[in-house]
Each structure stands twice: as C-alpha cells, then as structure tokens.
Design a protein around this motif. Structure first.
Motif, PDB file in Angstrom:
ATOM      1  N   ALA A  24      12.127   2.887  15.518  1.00 26.03           N
ATOM      2  CA  ALA A  24      11.267   3.995  15.929  1.00 26.03           C
ATOM      3  C   ALA A  24      10.713   4.763  14.733  1.00 26.03           C
ATOM      4  CB  ALA A  24      12.047   4.936  16.841  1.00 26.03           C
ATOM      5  N   GLN A  25      11.222   4.483  13.534  1.00 29.81           N
ATOM      6  CA  GLN A  25      10.769   5.167  12.321  1.00 29.81           C
ATOM      7  C   GLN A  25       9.519   4.480  11.762  1.00 29.81           C
ATOM      8  OE1 GLN A  25      12.470   7.946  11.094  1.00 29.81           O
ATOM      9  NE2 GLN A  25      13.582   7.722  13.017  1.00 29.81           N
ATOM     10  N   ARG A  26       8.815   5.187  10.907  1.00 24.66           N
ATOM     11  CA  ARG A  26       7.657   4.586  10.213  1.00 24.66           C
ATOM     12  C   ARG A  26       8.159   3.970   8.916  1.00 24.66           C
ATOM     13  NH1 ARG A  26       2.516   5.924  11.758  1.00 24.66           N
ATOM     14  NH2 ARG A  26       1.799   6.075   9.628  1.00 24.66           N
ATOM     15  N   PHE A  27       7.588   2.815   8.567  1.00 28.42           N
ATOM     16  CA  PHE A  27       8.000   2.065   7.390  1.00 28.42           C
ATOM     17  C   PHE A  27       6.817   1.794   6.479  1.00 28.42           C
ATOM     18  CE2 PHE A  27      11.723   1.393   9.837  1.00 28.42           C
ATOM     19  CZ  PHE A  27      12.722   0.994   8.966  1.00 28.42           C
ATOM     20  N   VAL A  28       7.141   1.562   5.219  1.00 32.02           N
ATOM     21  CA  VAL A  28       6.173   1.090   4.229  1.00 32.02           C
ATOM     22  C   VAL A  28       6.628  -0.323   3.881  1.00 32.02           C
ATOM     23  CG1 VAL A  28       5.148   1.467   1.963  1.00 32.02           C
ATOM     24  CG2 VAL A  28       5.869   3.435   3.344  1.00 32.02           C
ATOM     25  N   ALA A  29       5.714  -1.277   3.920  1.00 28.25           N
ATOM     26  CA  ALA A  29       6.087  -2.672   3.664  1.00 28.25           C
ATOM     27  C   ALA A  29       5.008  -3.359   2.848  1.00 28.25           C
ATOM     28  CB  ALA A  29       6.290  -3.411   4.983  1.00 28.25           C
ATOM     29  N   THR A  30       5.369  -4.519   2.334  1.00 28.61           N
ATOM     30  CA  THR A  30       4.392  -5.329   1.613  1.00 28.61           C
ATOM     31  C   THR A  30       3.475  -6.015   2.620  1.00 28.61           C
ATOM     32  OG1 THR A  30       5.990  -7.134   1.541  1.00 28.61           O
ATOM     33  CG2 THR A  30       5.835  -5.741  -0.425  1.00 28.61           C
ATOM     34  N   GLU A  31       2.436  -6.649   2.096  1.00 30.06           N
ATOM     35  CA  GLU A  31       1.461  -7.327   2.939  1.00 30.06           C
ATOM     36  C   GLU A  31       2.039  -8.596   3.553  1.00 30.06           C
ATOM     37  OE1 GLU A  31      -1.385  -7.805  -0.214  1.00 30.06           O
ATOM     38  OE2 GLU A  31      -2.573  -6.129   0.523  1.00 30.06           O
ATOM     39  N   VAL A  32       1.458  -9.016   4.674  1.00 28.89           N
ATOM     40  CA  VAL A  32       1.848 -10.270   5.306  1.00 28.89           C
ATOM     41  C   VAL A  32       1.645 -11.393   4.298  1.00 28.89           C
ATOM     42  CG1 VAL A  32       1.275 -11.906   7.142  1.00 28.89           C
ATOM     43  CG2 VAL A  32       1.277  -9.445   7.614  1.00 28.89           C
ATOM     44  N   GLY A  33       2.629 -12.283   4.210  1.00 25.61           N
ATOM     45  CA  GLY A  33       2.573 -13.379   3.248  1.00 25.61           C
ATOM     46  C   GLY A  33       3.556 -13.189   2.107  1.00 25.61           C
ATOM     47  N   CYS A  34       4.000 -11.963   1.884  1.00 20.89           N
ATOM     48  CA  CYS A  34       4.982 -11.674   0.844  1.00 20.89           C
ATOM     49  C   CYS A  34       6.379 -11.973   1.397  1.00 20.89           C
ATOM     50  CB  CYS A  34       4.879 -10.211   0.425  1.00 20.89           C
ATOM     51  SG  CYS A  34       6.165  -9.698  -0.734  1.00 20.89           S
ATOM     52  N   ILE A  35       7.257 -12.499   0.582  1.00 14.77           N
ATOM     53  CA  ILE A  35       8.614 -12.813   1.033  1.00 14.77           C
ATOM     54  C   ILE A  35       9.345 -11.564   1.513  1.00 14.77           C
ATOM     55  CG2 ILE A  35       9.602 -12.686  -1.293  1.00 14.77           C
ATOM     56  CD1 ILE A  35      10.774 -14.925   1.642  1.00 14.77           C
ATOM     57  N   TYR A  36       9.105 -10.424   0.878  1.00 18.74           N
ATOM     58  CA  TYR A  36       9.780  -9.203   1.311  1.00 18.74           C
ATOM     59  C   TYR A  36       9.289  -8.762   2.695  1.00 18.74           C
ATOM     60  CZ  TYR A  36      11.550  -9.171  -3.391  1.00 18.74           C
ATOM     61  OH  TYR A  36      12.175  -9.536  -4.548  1.00 18.74           O
ATOM     62  N   MET A  61       5.879  -3.405  -5.087  1.00 20.27           N
ATOM     63  CA  MET A  61       7.109  -2.643  -4.923  1.00 20.27           C
ATOM     64  C   MET A  61       6.956  -1.232  -5.491  1.00 20.27           C
ATOM     65  SD  MET A  61       9.639  -3.980  -3.373  1.00 20.27           S
ATOM     66  CE  MET A  61       9.136  -5.348  -2.354  1.00 20.27           C
ATOM     67  N   ALA A  62       6.243  -1.110  -6.608  1.00 24.79           N
ATOM     68  CA  ALA A  62       6.060   0.204  -7.221  1.00 24.79           C
ATOM     69  C   ALA A  62       5.352   1.162  -6.264  1.00 24.79           C
ATOM     70  CB  ALA A  62       5.270   0.073  -8.522  1.00 24.79           C
ATOM     71  N   THR A  63       4.368   0.664  -5.538  1.00 19.60           N
ATOM     72  CA  THR A  63       3.652   1.500  -4.578  1.00 19.60           C
ATOM     73  C   THR A  63       4.561   1.879  -3.417  1.00 19.60           C
ATOM     74  OG1 THR A  63       1.565   0.447  -5.193  1.00 19.60           O
ATOM     75  CG2 THR A  63       1.603   1.641  -3.102  1.00 19.60           C
ATOM     76  N   ILE A  64       5.346   0.926  -2.946  1.00 18.25           N
ATOM     77  CA  ILE A  64       6.294   1.220  -1.872  1.00 18.25           C
ATOM     78  C   ILE A  64       7.239   2.333  -2.300  1.00 18.25           C
ATOM     79  CG2 ILE A  64       8.304   0.329  -0.614  1.00 18.25           C
ATOM     80  CD1 ILE A  64       6.837  -2.349  -0.414  1.00 18.25           C
ATOM     81  N   VAL A  65       7.804   2.208  -3.487  1.00 16.72           N
ATOM     82  CA  VAL A  65       8.763   3.199  -3.985  1.00 16.72           C
ATOM     83  C   VAL A  65       8.114   4.580  -4.060  1.00 16.72           C
ATOM     84  CG1 VAL A  65      10.131   3.856  -6.002  1.00 16.72           C
ATOM     85  CG2 VAL A  65      10.184   1.496  -5.172  1.00 16.72           C
ATOM     86  N   ARG A  66       6.900   4.660  -4.590  1.00 14.58           N
ATOM     87  CA  ARG A  66       6.219   5.959  -4.693  1.00 14.58           C
ATOM     88  C   ARG A  66       5.950   6.559  -3.310  1.00 14.58           C
ATOM     89  NH1 ARG A  66       3.489   3.269  -8.906  1.00 14.58           N
ATOM     90  NH2 ARG A  66       1.663   2.918  -7.615  1.00 14.58           N
ATOM     91  N   LEU A  67       5.509   5.731  -2.359  1.00 13.34           N
ATOM     92  CA  LEU A  67       5.215   6.242  -1.018  1.00 13.34           C
ATOM     93  C   LEU A  67       6.483   6.706  -0.304  1.00 13.34           C
ATOM     94  CD1 LEU A  67       2.495   3.695   0.140  1.00 13.34           C
ATOM     95  CD2 LEU A  67       2.181   6.149  -0.230  1.00 13.34           C
TER      96      LEU A  67
END
Length: 148
Positions: A24-36, A61-67
């Motif tokens: 139910a929480q909002r997430f920040v993720a990498t784009e489709v196609g990335c292993i993560y 990952m750097a953008t994810i961490v900052r967001l």
C-alpha cells in the motif's frame, strides 16, 4: 550475493509491517528491464500481491537513494549501494517481512587492455576478500569462440 534491503527516509520509518501493508506504500524503483526492478516485482509476486504503486521509475541507484532520502517513497535496493547512508542516518532500513532477497554482483573487465590503477587496485582487493575473479574473456572448458 548482495542482500537487498528495504529503505525509507528517517522520518518515515515503518516496522513490523507485512507485505500487504508494504504494497500500500509508494515505492521508487528502477525501470522495467533492470534486474533490480525484476527482483522488486518478483518479491511482491511471490507473496501473491500486485507490485505497489510507484512514486517514480528511475534509471540509477543514486537517483533512487536521493528520492527515498527526500521522502518520495520506499525502495528495495542492494545494501552495497546505501551502506554509507544507513551508517550516517540519512536512510533507515525496514525489515522485509519475507525471505531475504539477494542479487548477484558481477564485474567484467578486459584482461588484455592496460587497466587504470583504480581498477587494478579494486581487482586485487576483491581477489583477496571475495571469491576468485577471472577476466571476462576467460572461457569455460570446451567453449568455442563465437567469431569462428
């Protein structure tokens, strides 16, 4: 294998939640196609849940961490990418309420090229501390060149 950890901004800690509550929480993720991204989607699919709504879909990952540090949402990332942020208190780790997730880490380099000093130093440390490394052009037994 590198453990994946669930992270949040320090002012947004969650504890003891199950996967349904996390979905139910909002997430920040990498784009489709990335292993993560694949591991992120797979974690919720294995629990029988639809992946949560994304606050952002980014390419690093750097953008994810900052967001996440700015409070945009939660993220499932490799511990290696955020260890210093956890140590400094800029991010907090939330227990993942399912079996721990891991990702394989692979380093590839060209053995026959002159390597920069930093890469040579990294390879020396990795060989001393981890499993043996081999160059990317080392072939498995009976492998044949695809250029023949």
């Amino acid at each position: 294998m590198e453990p994946l950890v669930l992270i949040a901004a320090p002012d947004r800690p969650l504890s003891g939640h199950d996967l349904a509550a996390l979905a139910a929480q909002r997430f920040v993720a990498t784009e489709v196609g990335c292993i993560y991204r694949h591991l992120f989607d797979q974690a919720f699919a294995e629990a029988g849940l639809v992946a949560p709504q994304l606050a952002a879909e980014v390419d690093s990952m750097a953008t994810i961490v900052r967001l996440v540090a700015a409070g945009a949402g939660l993220a499932l990332v490799p511990r290696l990418a955020i260890a210093d942020m956890l140590d400094s208190g800029k991010l907090v780790e939330i227990p993942w309420p399912a079996p721990n997730r891991t990702a394989s880490l692979v380093a590839i380099w060209r053995r026959r090229r002159t390597q920069p000093p930093a890469l040579r130093q990294f390879v020396a440390v990795a060989e001393a501390a981890a499993m043996p490394l081999r160059s990317g052009d080392a072939r498995l037994p009976r492998a044949i060149s695809s250029l023949s």
